[in-house]
Write an enzyme that holds these catalytic residues in place. Structure first.
Site, mmCIF file in Angstrom:
data_model
loop_
_atom_site.group_PDB
_atom_site.id
_atom_site.type_symbol
_atom_site.label_atom_id
_atom_site.label_comp_id
_atom_site.label_asym_id
_atom_site.label_seq_id
_atom_site.Cartn_x
_atom_site.Cartn_y
_atom_site.Cartn_z
ATOM 1 N N HIS A 119 10.467 21.667 52.763
ATOM 2 C CA HIS A 119 10.257 21.384 51.341
ATOM 3 C C HIS A 119 10.766 22.536 50.490
ATOM 4 O O HIS A 119 10.338 23.681 50.681
ATOM 5 C CB HIS A 119 8.748 21.186 51.113
ATOM 6 C CG HIS A 119 8.384 20.835 49.695
ATOM 7 N ND1 HIS A 119 8.298 19.534 49.269
ATOM 8 C CD2 HIS A 119 8.101 21.609 48.619
ATOM 9 C CE1 HIS A 119 7.962 19.522 47.979
ATOM 10 N NE2 HIS A 119 7.839 20.766 47.561
ATOM 11 N N ASP A 120 11.663 22.243 49.575
ATOM 12 C CA ASP A 120 12.166 23.283 48.677
ATOM 13 C C ASP A 120 11.310 23.338 47.418
ATOM 14 O O ASP A 120 11.075 22.312 46.766
ATOM 15 C CB ASP A 120 13.631 23.019 48.336
ATOM 16 C CG ASP A 120 14.517 23.134 49.569
ATOM 17 O OD1 ASP A 120 14.283 24.047 50.380
ATOM 18 O OD2 ASP A 120 15.428 22.299 49.733
ATOM 19 N N CYS A 136 9.418 23.499 44.030
ATOM 20 C CA CYS A 136 9.620 22.905 42.704
ATOM 21 C C CYS A 136 8.332 23.170 41.950
ATOM 22 O O CYS A 136 7.397 22.378 42.009
ATOM 23 C CB CYS A 136 9.890 21.411 42.832
ATOM 24 S SG CYS A 136 9.837 20.552 41.255
ATOM 25 N N GLY A 141 14.490 24.730 41.845
ATOM 26 C CA GLY A 141 15.568 24.029 41.141
ATOM 27 C C GLY A 141 16.863 24.021 41.916
ATOM 28 O O GLY A 141 17.913 24.328 41.365
ATOM 29 N N ASP A 168 24.137 21.660 43.689
ATOM 30 C CA ASP A 168 23.076 22.171 44.554
ATOM 31 C C ASP A 168 23.535 23.503 45.128
ATOM 32 O O ASP A 168 24.690 23.669 45.483
ATOM 33 C CB ASP A 168 22.880 21.154 45.700
ATOM 34 C CG ASP A 168 21.584 21.341 46.464
ATOM 35 O OD1 ASP A 168 21.325 22.471 46.891
ATOM 36 O OD2 ASP A 168 20.854 20.356 46.625
ATOM 37 N N ARG A 192 21.400 25.174 47.566
ATOM 38 C CA ARG A 192 20.336 25.523 48.509
ATOM 39 C C ARG A 192 20.813 25.979 49.884
ATOM 40 O O ARG A 192 20.049 26.524 50.652
ATOM 41 C CB ARG A 192 19.374 24.338 48.663
ATOM 42 C CG ARG A 192 18.421 24.247 47.501
ATOM 43 C CD ARG A 192 17.519 23.053 47.637
ATOM 44 N NE ARG A 192 18.226 21.816 47.315
ATOM 45 C CZ ARG A 192 17.651 20.625 47.302
ATOM 46 N NH1 ARG A 192 16.368 20.509 47.617
ATOM 47 N NH2 ARG A 192 18.334 19.545 46.990
#
Lengths: 419, 419
Positions: free
Chosen positions: A245-246, A248, A291, A330, A332
Site C-alpha cells: 500500500h502506497d 495516501c 501522491g 507516476d 513510485r
C-alpha cells in the site's frame, strides 16, 4: 548568540578515499555471511568508519542536524540499544544472499546487534536500519466488520474488543547503487550523476566516491504489518495474503472520498486477518510514497486541475491531468517495491490484495508467484472515487468485471465543483 | 544498457556565485510586496535562475531524480499549472511581511502564478510550494459521533452521510536560513555548517553559498485542514479551534493503542466541526514529523526497550527510554511550527486542542493569544496509552486534573509483554 562549545575544525566539503590507503570496512552486497557482507556504517560519530553516502533516519537526518546545531543533542551520541532487538526472528533467507534480489534495504538491518558483534567490539557505531516490534491496533472499520459478521473474533489474533494483534517492522531505505541502477536498467554512473544533479546537488559523493556503493537516501521508508505467525509467511503449506500500500495521507488518515486508498487498505487488513485465522499469515506493506511519490503539493494541484477542467472531473482525463503537472503519471518505481517481500522470504502469494498491474508485474518479475489477485469490493468504492478506479481499470488495472471503454470513461464523472 | 540520450556535460560539483557578476533574482525575505520579495526558484530547468539551495517536493526530489535517470521524465519538463490555483484566497496578512514571523515556509507559495506573473513572462520556472484544494472527508469516528449525538448534521459542513466538507492545503518546507538560525538561537554559520556535517555532507552549498539564504530541505511538509469558512479564521468576532498534530502513522492510520494520536486528532476534528457550526472555523495542521521527528525505526526500537525494561513499561521511565536510544526526548522543534498559523493570519486561538506545553509555548511566544487549552477526554485514551499520557502530564503537559507524582508514575504500567 549561545553556541555549543566547538573547537575550530576544518570543513571537509567533499570526502575522498583516504590518501593513506586506509580502508574502511567494505560492504560486499549480497553475501550471505554477514561478517563477509560487512555492516552499513552511516553514523557520524567516527567518520573514519563510514562506508556509505548519507546518514541514517532518512529525511529525519535533517531534524537530527537541527538538534545538534541547537545544542540539544551531542554529535557523538551513540544509541544505547539495550532491549531494542527484534521481537521475532526474520531470516536470513536465500534472497539475502542475492545481490540482485534486494537492493533498496539492508536485509541485516534488524539484527545488526547480533550478527555484527565483532564490529561493535572494535568500536564501530552500527545503527539498526530496521526495527521489529509488536502492537495491538484497533480500527473502527474492523469493529464494524465484526459486528456485520465479515470477521470473527478468535481471542488470539482478533480480540473481542476489536484489537488486532500484529508484529510490525519499520524499515529505512538503504540503496545499493549498482543494484538500483540495474533494476532501473541504466548505468550506475548515469544514476549517480542524475541523483546528484536532479536533487539540486545533494551529495557530491554520489559522483566523486565511486568506491562507496551504498547510499542512505533522505526519503521515507516503509512499515510492514504482519498478522498471524511470522513463520507462516514462508511455510509453503500455509496461505499468505499480501497488500502493498502506497501512502495516501488524505485518505489513509482523513478519509478523503476522491480515492479508494483507506477502504482498500482496510479490505487488505480484513483479508490478512481471515488468512491468518485460517492458519496462514497476512502482510501489509505501507510505503511512504505520498501522491504516487510526487508529493502532496503536486497531488492537490492535480485535484484542482481535474475538478476545473472543461467537462469536469472524468475518468478519460484522469492520468492526463497528472502528467500535465508532473511530467509523468507516476513516480513510485514499483521495481524497487518487491525487496521487502524478499526480505520476508516470500516466494508465493496466495492472495495479492491489489489491482495495480505495475505492482503485480514488479512482484512476479522478481520471482514471486502470485496465485490470485483480489480487487476492492465494489461497495467499498466511494462515489467520487469512481473516476480513479475506472481510469485505472482502462489503463490495465486488474478487474474481474468489464474493462471500461472510451465512452464509459468519458461518462464516469466525479462530483461537480462549485467554486 | 539503454540510456536517455544526453550530451556529455561538465559536472559542476559545487555551485559558486557567478564569476561574471550576473545576479539571479534575489529573495528579500519578509517583504510584503511579492515583486520586491522575489520568487523562490528551486527548479532545475534553468540553473541560471535558481536562487535557493536544494530543490522542490521535499524528499520526493529523490524520486524525481530516479524518473529522470530512467528516462521517464524529461529533465526540462515545466509544470502546466492550468486550473491548479487555490480554491480560496488566503492572505496576504501582515505576518507575511515580517521576516521573523514566518521562516520555514513561503507565504507566497500558493499564489505564485498570480503575484509573480512578470517573472513567468521572463521565462522563470516558478513552482508553487503550497497547493490549496477542497475535499469531502469521511471518518468512521465522525459517523459514530453523529449517531451518539456528539455531533449534529447540518447539511452544509457535515452532511447526512457523514461527509465533512473541508478546504485543505499542502505545504512544502522552504527554510529562510537566517530566520531558522534566529529561531533556534544559534548563528547562521553554525546552523549551515551543522546541517551540512550532520547529514553526512548533504548540500555543500549550505557552507559555500552564503549568498543563498533560502534552503528547500528534503523533509516532509505539512497539511492544513480547514473546517468552516476560511474568512472566519481571521475574524476577531468569530471563534477559532486549532489542533497542531504531529504525524504518527501507527496510530493515525492503523490505530495502535500505545498512544493517543488518532483519538486526539479525531477529537480535534470534532471540536473544529462544532466551532465551525457555531459560525467560526476549525484548523487542523498535520505535520510530517513521525515519532517526534526521530523516524519510525527509532520509535519501534524505543517501544521494545520500554516493554522489556526491568519492571515493564511504566510512566516514570517513558522519556528515559527515548533518550537512551535517540540522545534526546524529542526532535520536533516546535519553534518552527507556528509559522503555518501566521501564514493563515491567526492572531488568536479560542480553543487549542493540545496538551503539549512545548506547542503552547511556541504558539504563544510567537505572538498568538490562546484563550483555552482542551485536553483529550479521558474516555478516548486507550488503556495502553496511559503510560504516555501520565508521563507527559508529569513533564508539563496541560491537564485539568491532578499532575501525577512519582508514586503514581511508577504505578502507571502498560500492557505486559509475553516474549
Amino acid at each position: 548568540m549561545a553556541e555549543p562549545s566547538s573547537r575550530p575544525r576544518h570543513i571537509v566539503l567533499t570526502s575522498h578515499p583516504s590518501p593513506h590507503g586506509a580502508q574502511t570496512q567494505p560492504i560486499r552486497w549480497g553475501s550471505l555471511d554477514p561478517l563477509q557482507r560487512g555492516p552499513v556504517v552511516g553514523t557520524l560519530t567516527n567518520p573514519a568508519h563510514r562506508n556509505v553516502i548519507g546518514t541514517h533516519a532518512g529525511a529525519y537526518a535533517l531534524y537530527r542536524a537541527l538538534a545538534v546545531a541547537s545544542g540539544s543533542l551531542q554529535p557523538d551520541h551513540r544509541a544505547d540499544l539495550t532491549n531494542t532487538a527484534p521481537v521475532v526472528s526474520i531470516g536470513p533467507y536465500a534472497s539475502w544472499g542475492d545481490a540482485d534480489r534486494i537492493v533498496s534495504l539492508d536485509p541485516w538491518g534488524a539484527i545488526v546487534g547480533e550478527v555484527f558483534a565483532p564490529f561493535y567490539a572494535q568500536g564501530y557505531d552500527i545503527r539498526p536500519t530496521i526495527a521489529i516490534t509488536r502492537a495491538h491496533i484497533n480500527m473502527p472499520e474492523l469493529q464494524e466488520a465484526v459486528s456485520k459478521g465479515r470477521l470473527q473474533v478468535d481471542g488470539r489474533i482478533l480480540k473481542d474488543n476489536g484489537d488486532l494483534v500484529v508484529t510490525k517492522a519499520a524499515i529505512e531505505p538503504v540503496w545499493y547503487l549498482p543494484g538500483i541502477a540495474k533494476r532501473l536498467q541504466v548505468s550506475e554512473s548515469l544514476l549517480r550523476r542524475t541523483l546528484f544533479e536532479q536533487t539540486g546537488g545533494m551529495f557530491p559523493e554520489l559522483v566523486t566516491r565511486s568506491d562507496l556503493s551504498v547510499f542512505l537516501p533522505p526519503i521515507g521508508g516503509q512499515t510492514v504489518y504482519i498478522v498471524g505467525q511470522v513463520a507462516a509467511i514462508t511455510d509453503p503449506a500455509l496461505p499468505l495474503a499480501v497488500r502493498v500500500h502506497d501512502e495516501c495521507n488524505g485518505s489513509d488518515v482523513f478519509g478523503s472520498d476522491i480515492c479508494t486508498c483507506r477502504p482498500y487498505l482496510v479490505h487488505g487488513i480484513e483479508e490478512c486477518i481471515r488468512t491468518a485465522q485460517a492458519g496462514g499469515a497476512g502482510v501489509i506493506v505501507y510505503l511512504r510514497k505520498e501522491g504516487r511519490a510526487l508529493g502532496e503539493v503536486t497531488k492537490f494541484l492535480v485535484y484542482n486541475a481535474r475538478k476545473r477542467q472543461e467537462g469536469g472531473d472524468r475518468a478519460d482525463a484522469y492520468f492526463a491531468r497528472t502528467e500535465c503537472v508532473a511530467g509523468v503519471q507516476d513516480m513510485r518505481f514499483q521495481e524497487l517495491m518487491p525487496d521487502v517481500l524478499h526480505w520476508l522470504g516470500i516466494t508465493r502469494i496466495d492472495r495479492l490484495i491489489s489491482m495495480s498491474d505495475l505492482k503485480y508485474r514488479a512482484i512476479t518479475s522478481s520471482g514471486i508467484e502470485v496465485i490470485q489477485r483480489v480487487p476492492i469490493p465494489e461497495d467499498l468504492i466511494p462515489a467520487d472515487a469512481r473516476v480513479e478506479i475506472e481510469a485505472k481499470k482502462a489503463a490495465g488495472y486488474y478487474t474481474e468485471g468489464e474493462v471500461p471503454d472510451a465512452e464509459r470513461l468519458a461518462q464516469t464523472q466525479g462530483r461537480a465543483w462549485v467554486e
